[in-house]
Each structure stands twice: as C-alpha cells, then as structure tokens.
Design an enzyme around this catalytic site. Sequence first.
Site, mmCIF file in Angstrom:
data_model
loop_
_atom_site.group_PDB
_atom_site.id
_atom_site.type_symbol
_atom_site.label_atom_id
_atom_site.label_comp_id
_atom_site.label_asym_id
_atom_site.label_seq_id
_atom_site.Cartn_x
_atom_site.Cartn_y
_atom_site.Cartn_z
ATOM 1 N N GLN A 71 45.509 -10.218 68.225
ATOM 2 C CA GLN A 71 44.902 -10.308 69.350
ATOM 3 C C GLN A 71 45.676 -9.425 70.605
ATOM 4 O O GLN A 71 46.652 -8.875 70.439
ATOM 5 C CB GLN A 71 45.022 -11.654 69.914
ATOM 6 C CG GLN A 71 43.916 -12.680 69.491
ATOM 7 C CD GLN A 71 43.917 -14.052 69.984
ATOM 8 O OE1 GLN A 71 44.850 -14.934 69.858
ATOM 9 N NE2 GLN A 71 43.027 -14.232 71.075
ATOM 10 N N HIS A 72 45.028 -9.364 71.617
ATOM 11 C CA HIS A 72 45.517 -8.705 72.847
ATOM 12 C C HIS A 72 45.506 -7.221 72.968
ATOM 13 O O HIS A 72 45.750 -6.555 73.992
ATOM 14 C CB HIS A 72 46.944 -9.189 73.280
ATOM 15 C CG HIS A 72 47.055 -10.693 73.219
ATOM 16 N ND1 HIS A 72 46.328 -11.352 74.289
ATOM 17 C CD2 HIS A 72 47.944 -11.584 72.628
ATOM 18 C CE1 HIS A 72 46.609 -12.758 73.984
ATOM 19 N NE2 HIS A 72 47.485 -13.013 73.112
ATOM 20 N N ASP A 235 42.927 -13.374 65.375
ATOM 21 C CA ASP A 235 43.587 -13.771 64.060
ATOM 22 C C ASP A 235 43.604 -15.320 64.380
ATOM 23 O O ASP A 235 43.256 -16.164 63.312
ATOM 24 C CB ASP A 235 44.864 -13.122 63.844
ATOM 25 C CG ASP A 235 45.940 -13.281 64.982
ATOM 26 O OD1 ASP A 235 45.436 -13.743 66.352
ATOM 27 O OD2 ASP A 235 47.025 -12.662 65.071
#
Length: 481
Positions: A71-72, A235
């Site tokens: 992520q991110h 994820d």
Amino acid sequence: MTLVAGVDSSTQSCKVVVCDGATGAVVRQGSAPHPEGTEIDPAFWLTALDEALRAAGGLDGVAAIAVAAQQHGMVCLDEHGTVVRPALLWNDTRSASAAVELVDELGGPEKGAREWAAAVGSVPTASFTVTKLRWLAEHEPDHAARTTAVCLPHDWLTWRLGGGSGGRQPGATALATDRGDASGTGYFSPVTGTYRLDLLARAFGRVVELPRIHAPAQPAGDTPDGLTLGCGTGDNAAAALGVLASSGDVVVSIGTSGTVFAVCDHPVADPTGTIAGFADATGRFLPLVCTLNGARVFRATARLLGVGLREFSALALAAPAGADGLVVVPYLEGERTPNRPFATGAVHGLRLKTATPAHLARAAVEGVLCGLAAGLDALLAEDVRVERVILIGGASRSEAVQRIAPGILGRPVAVPVAAQHVALGAARQAAWALSGGDLPPAWSLGRSALFEAEPLDFVRARYAEVCEMTANLPGKGPVAG
C-alpha cells in the site's frame, strides 16, 4: 477447471499463484525478488512479475488475473504515461515533516488530526501517499510539474497488465483501483467511496488524474490476451480475502511490516492516528494498525547472533517468558505506530544473566509482538468485534512466534495452512470478477492450527515501561531511501 491467477507484489518480492477458480486449490506458483530500498523504479516490479509468472508456468489456461501490492506508494506518471521518478514506497520516511505540516494546516495537531480522521478515516503519516506528494512538490518541483497522474503500485501493475505503457496506447485499460487500496492514499474517503480532491490539491498544489474506483467484483478490463483483469487491491485487503476473514476476525500479519486489521461492518475514524480507517476489498471496512518493524527484526537479530531463523526460534523458546527483564524495542527502521519515524531500536535490561543469545532472541520476538498487541488493544477500544485472531505472514511459520503470540496477544491464535495469502486473495478477487455476484467465491483453505497460552500481562507492562523510557532518544532524522 477454470483457472485464475493472483499476484502479490510486496516490498521484498513478487509472488504468483494459479488456482482453481471454484475451490481456491493452488495448481502452481512462482516468485521473484525485488531490489531492497525505500524507493524503486516500477520497471523492477514488472520484471519480477514476468519472472514470477514464468516460474509459475505462465498464464496458459488462466481466465482471469488480479494484482495485490504494497500500500501507500507513490507512482507518478507524465502526460505520456511514463514514470517520472522512482516510486517512493510505504516505508520511506522522508515525508514525515510533510505529514506534520498537513495535519497542522487543518487547525493544529489536535484539531487537524480530528479533521483528517473525519475526512479520510486516517491521520496521515510518512507512509501515506498524500504526504509523499507534498514532499515531491516541495523538494522536487521539476518532477512535480511533469506529473499528470498519480497511482499506487497495484494500480500501475494492473494498468500495465491491461496494455498501458508510456505512450497511452488507444484501447489500453485505464488506471483502475478499488476502495481498499485507495483508502491508504490520504485523499480518499472510505465512507463516501470518493476521492477528496481538496486534500489532494492541498498537498500537491493541484489536482491530477487518479485511478477510477471500481466496485469489488467489477473488472478493470482485459489483458491484451483476453484475460479478465480484476481491479486489484492493497496487500492487507487481499490478505483478508485470502484467509476468508469475515466480521469478527482480526488478522495479525508479520511480514516486512507488522499489521493488525479487522473486517468490520462500520467505519473507524481514530483521531489519535493509531488506527488507519481503511476500506476492505468486499465493500466493508478494514481498520488497521501498522508497525514498520516486522519479520526483519527477527532476521536482523538472528544475523547479530550468527544463527539461522530456525535456530533463532529455538533460542527464543529456550528463554523464559519476559526474558528475565531484557526488552528489545524493535524500531530498527523508525516506527509508524507509535508515530516515531526517526526512532532507533533499543535494548534495555542487559545484565550478566540476560547477556545470552536465548534472552536476546526471546526479547526480539516479544518486542515485535508487544507492538502488535497494542494495535489489537486499539481496535478493541474502537468497539471492533474480535472473535478470532488469525496469524499470517512469513514469520507466522516460526514456532517461537506461534507459541509466544497467544500469551502476548492475550487470546488463542489460529494459524492457517502455509500459503501465499495475499496472492490467494488477489486470485479470489480475480475469480469474483470473472463470475460476478454479491459475494466472493466460497473457497476452502483447510484446517488452521490453534495455539493457546496464559496471558503474559507482565511482559507487556515491562515492554510499555521501556518504550516510554526510550521514547525521547535521539534518532538520525529523515531517511532518504
């Protein structure tokens, strides 16, 4: 047999599983490594995906594929679809000061945190894409000026699988994402299901193109070879799909990072920033607590002791609970929860009696688990229902982790059969995109092992004492990757 494929493009590697779309049984699988670091040219993800697909026997006979990824991260594209600069990953902390600025700009530390939590379910830290965009605008204005679209790692890989590339070819799949991964950007509301373009503009100075939000079972398009392309997810949302988590389940995952997250029917907005109020991949919510330091703490400690991970596990089990007062604060890469991006690790309570490999190994395991136990406490404080704890991630295979975790977490722990749960979740989403319907396919994962132990409250109390004691130790400042 209808086959589906799932991809897990994590920080460290790319894993691919090819499954029976009806049952979830894994037919074949493969993997390939990613380079280390906190920033990476996305081309490496594509190369690793190609290698992992070859190792898994390719996509012959596969009808659908979906991608889950870390992520991110921040992937910036120019008007031609070319990557502008290496992607900043979730564990890159150089935007920590930008996170502080963005919170302060909405009314100061306390009011600003409340405003952000109400707007997007989370208080931004250095992990969030929105803070990385502020950093880019301030520190690399030329790259910022070239950027016309921003996406996440899984968005970019999905786009490439759909035929997207530099040049923006006609007919290629457009940038696509889902609620789960979008909720980690810092400019998406899990409650309304829409982007907060005002917050994007505040961080970056202007609005850029963003991936379209797809419903859970809505395909993102097709690959050039005609495979149905799931919209993909982050994820953790994929892991929840992969372990068949439902309301009342809390998943504790110990991989590169450590995460504690729950499938929840109501949104969570925590103004303290401890809980990230994410969405999941099914239309519900996934409140999550993330620590930066997971399994790599075990590898680092094993390296320090000159042993392999199996011997490290045996050493940890040879020491008594609480390691006779030896405590490892495992902030080897700073920390996200608590938000101490420039912190360093610490060892406290070293005496002649505790100066043994077994004591250090035990303290390292307990330190990581204590951080995750605090995350579980935070979820409980927000009225998140906890009926079952599921332990996954690479470190869940460690006997020491399996046997110590129930005592630290204060409740029985179920460990599913060893599997690539994130990739399995992506494959399950691919099967869902292929079949449609209101619910994902009802797969079977086999029987979980259950581990139980008496609560070790004294270990957690001692760990909390040392964490407070070491909270103000100086760090090194921003990490540049």
